[in-house]
Design a protein around this motif. Sequence first.
Motif, PDB file in Angstrom:
ATOM      1  N   MET A  90       8.369  33.779  17.504  1.00 32.66           N
ATOM      2  CA  MET A  90       9.067  34.530  16.457  1.00 32.66           C
ATOM      3  C   MET A  90       8.058  35.494  15.843  1.00 32.66           C
ATOM      4  O   MET A  90       7.031  35.054  15.321  1.00 32.66           O
ATOM      5  N   PHE A 150      11.142  36.098  23.359  1.00 30.78           N
ATOM      6  CA  PHE A 150      10.424  36.774  22.294  1.00 30.78           C
ATOM      7  C   PHE A 150      11.429  37.234  21.255  1.00 30.78           C
ATOM      8  O   PHE A 150      12.300  38.029  21.541  1.00 30.78           O
ATOM      9  N   LEU A 151      11.320  36.717  20.033  1.00 36.32           N
ATOM     10  CA  LEU A 151      12.232  37.103  18.963  1.00 36.32           C
ATOM     11  C   LEU A 151      11.487  37.952  17.952  1.00 36.32           C
ATOM     12  O   LEU A 151      10.344  37.665  17.613  1.00 36.32           O
ATOM     13  N   TYR A 152      12.184  38.951  17.451  1.00 38.40           N
ATOM     14  CA  TYR A 152      11.513  39.935  16.614  1.00 38.40           C
ATOM     15  C   TYR A 152      12.369  40.236  15.391  1.00 38.40           C
ATOM     16  O   TYR A 152      13.580  40.334  15.480  1.00 38.40           O
TER      17      TYR A 152
ATOM     18  N   ARG B  48      19.896  40.424  12.381  1.00 42.29           N
ATOM     19  CA  ARG B  48      18.829  41.388  12.531  1.00 42.29           C
ATOM     20  C   ARG B  48      17.686  40.840  13.362  1.00 42.29           C
ATOM     21  O   ARG B  48      16.639  41.432  13.444  1.00 42.29           O
ATOM     22  N   LEU B  49      17.889  39.676  13.922  1.00 41.61           N
ATOM     23  CA  LEU B  49      16.833  39.121  14.755  1.00 41.61           C
ATOM     24  C   LEU B  49      16.995  39.677  16.154  1.00 41.61           C
ATOM     25  O   LEU B  49      18.007  39.472  16.785  1.00 41.61           O
ATOM     26  N   TRP B  50      15.999  40.387  16.615  1.00 38.56           N
ATOM     27  CA  TRP B  50      16.116  41.025  17.906  1.00 38.56           C
ATOM     28  C   TRP B  50      15.450  40.178  18.972  1.00 38.56           C
ATOM     29  O   TRP B  50      14.544  39.412  18.732  1.00 38.56           O
ATOM     30  N   ASN B  51      15.819  40.450  20.176  1.00 40.08           N
ATOM     31  CA  ASN B  51      15.325  39.781  21.349  1.00 40.08           C
ATOM     32  C   ASN B  51      14.416  40.769  22.062  1.00 40.08           C
ATOM     33  O   ASN B  51      14.568  41.963  21.908  1.00 40.08           O
ATOM     34  N   GLY B  52      13.476  40.268  22.843  1.00 36.07           N
ATOM     35  CA  GLY B  52      12.571  41.169  23.546  1.00 36.07           C
ATOM     36  C   GLY B  52      13.285  42.158  24.437  1.00 36.07           C
ATOM     37  O   GLY B  52      12.977  43.353  24.471  1.00 36.07           O
ATOM     38  N   MET B  53      14.290  41.663  25.178  1.00 31.52           N
ATOM     39  CA  MET B  53      14.987  42.547  26.101  1.00 31.52           C
ATOM     40  C   MET B  53      15.827  43.575  25.334  1.00 31.52           C
ATOM     41  O   MET B  53      15.949  44.725  25.764  1.00 31.52           O
ATOM     42  N   LEU B  55      15.101  44.852  22.433  1.00 31.69           N
ATOM     43  CA  LEU B  55      14.157  45.848  21.923  1.00 31.69           C
ATOM     44  C   LEU B  55      13.820  46.859  23.002  1.00 31.69           C
ATOM     45  O   LEU B  55      13.801  48.068  22.771  1.00 31.69           O
TER      46      LEU B  55
END
Lengths: 343, 303
Positions: A90, A150-152, B48-53, B55
């Motif tokens: 995270m 991968f969380l962003y 609003r939590l994004w994932n790598g893919m 993004l």
Amino acid sequence: MAAEAGRDPRAWLAVDETAAAFLSRLLSSRPPITLPPPLHRSPLRPGNVVEIAGPSNSGKSHLLLMAAVQCILPKEWEGIYFGGLGRAVMYLDLDCRFDVLRLAQILRNRIAEGCRSAHLRNGDPENDGTKDEFQCSLENTLFSDCMQRFLYARCCNSPEFISALKTVKSQSRREVSSAGIYFVMIDRHSIGAFYWIDRGSQPARENKGRTLQSITESVVHELRKLLQLQPALVLVTKAPIYGEGTTTANDFNRVSSKYILADSTGLGYSRQEEERTLSNREYMPSIWQSFVTHRINLQVEEAEVPSVLESEVLPVHTSEWVQPYLKTKGKFSIMDDGVSLIQ
Amino acid sequence: MAAAGGGGGGGGRATTSGCGLKRRYSPHDKEEETMNQDQSSKEDWCGRLWNGMDLLKDVTENKHVLPTGLEGIDTLLGGGLRQGQLTEVTGPSSSGKTQVCLHSASHVAVKHMGVVMYLDTSNSFSPSRIATIIDGTNDLSDQRGFDLPHKERLKTMMRSIVCKSVFDIFGMFEVLHQLEVSLLNDKVKSGGRKICLLIVDSISSLLAPIIGGKYPQGRSMMISVAMILKKLAYKHNLSVLVTNHMVSAGNGAVKPALGESWKAVPHVRLVISRVHGSNICTATVLKHTLLASGRTAKFVVPS
């Protein structure tokens, strides 16, 4: 309490578990993690909070990306050993300076390197430079698998940060399945920004008093609740603050140059050291300082290292573990796809 | 309490503060607004939590690279100014920073990539210079195939460059807020030409006077402006180009202005310098998110 104790005091004193059982339970649920250098010198486990401090351009965000790649890569995949952890990461971006292309670049390089070394080991003489379709699609599947882990989230100010932490906590509660969050990374280079903004607000105007103190308290509170729910390793970056009253490096140089006429390199070095100690002043409230369990400082050295290409010289970075204190300072330099240690 | 909080939280809903925009961003009134918006900001956050893919997909689909038209700089930057990022060009006076800005604006106008917003703090925007640059480009043939006279084409291109003068930090906050509101309202309209490049010529002349020790809110306002710019860039796929000047760093050396706190703000930093009397400028990469820093390139500013 007294009534219960009266009922069966012996049960109260009964042994919960032996030390051996405790240790084995801990090692299985919170195994030690090896991070890529230079973070590998200290043993780290989930539940630890590591603070990476250093001036701008000293490689802090790069270290976070390296650790993230290490975490999202699987341990072994299709017979190729990567040595990763295969868990989710995270990444909370308080700086809004994250570049996903950089992460993709590092990940792709690691995957390509892993596949190449596997081929070399298998002794495939015909696959020196060419990759066939199957190989490419294999790498792409692995790449997308890793990126899914991968969380962003990005935050522009403190209230957003706190609500982001709350969302992460509620979301991880919903996901009962495996592959829970294992690392939490907080990129707060400009925590200094929030520091100035929060410090500037006047606490006397409200009952709630949103001062820096209370903000930090809520942040630490949320993080602790998150860690209780799901033990994770927390990596935080921090930049030094240059206060208004303290002299900057400029003034220091100007004043001292009057008295030091001979430019002896010994004196020059000590002046640089003093600048650095000046800038590493601790500015976070004590509740944050007690929350952090490990600290490492990064600096950029002026010395140059000859690299493969003549036209480029790679700057050397040093890392110094402050807590727990290690006497040796590691040296490393940042390449395109990773970090190389210099001894 | 956070200046960006007042702006960021209030961007999505109609602002109901009775006081003027200038006071809206002053430190004292921030607290009341964030108090009211605190409850709703929690709901804002879901999703609003994004994932790598995700993004990666967003970057490749939405965030393109805008070439500046100056070859050396484009090679250094890996194609040009990337949308979603804040690029800073710094250098001593008369080293070509304004020329770089004018060239980027004209190039975007010539290629019909979108609208350019030019925030000018020192009256350095010159329409005649833009016209000269546009005339100088070889690629003046209209891609759409219409046979418009030369003046008409020039007019349509110049119309896509919007220039506003700002002279202090509060004016800057006001302009950015208006831009944010208009961009959010425009989201429902499809087609049309959206803004794709935001240039602030000499952001340092706005920020440098307030950073000094006498004005305690100065640094927080600088970081608020930086956060607003980056948020605009990210949300609305803008590329932001700002210029900075140099100050002395002791022992005769020079360093970029705005100090250490600003160093963390831009995604890409370039230093340019010019030999006196010639057209050839040198650019060096101080910092880049993707490529190695320290590379230099020469570029020519056509007169």
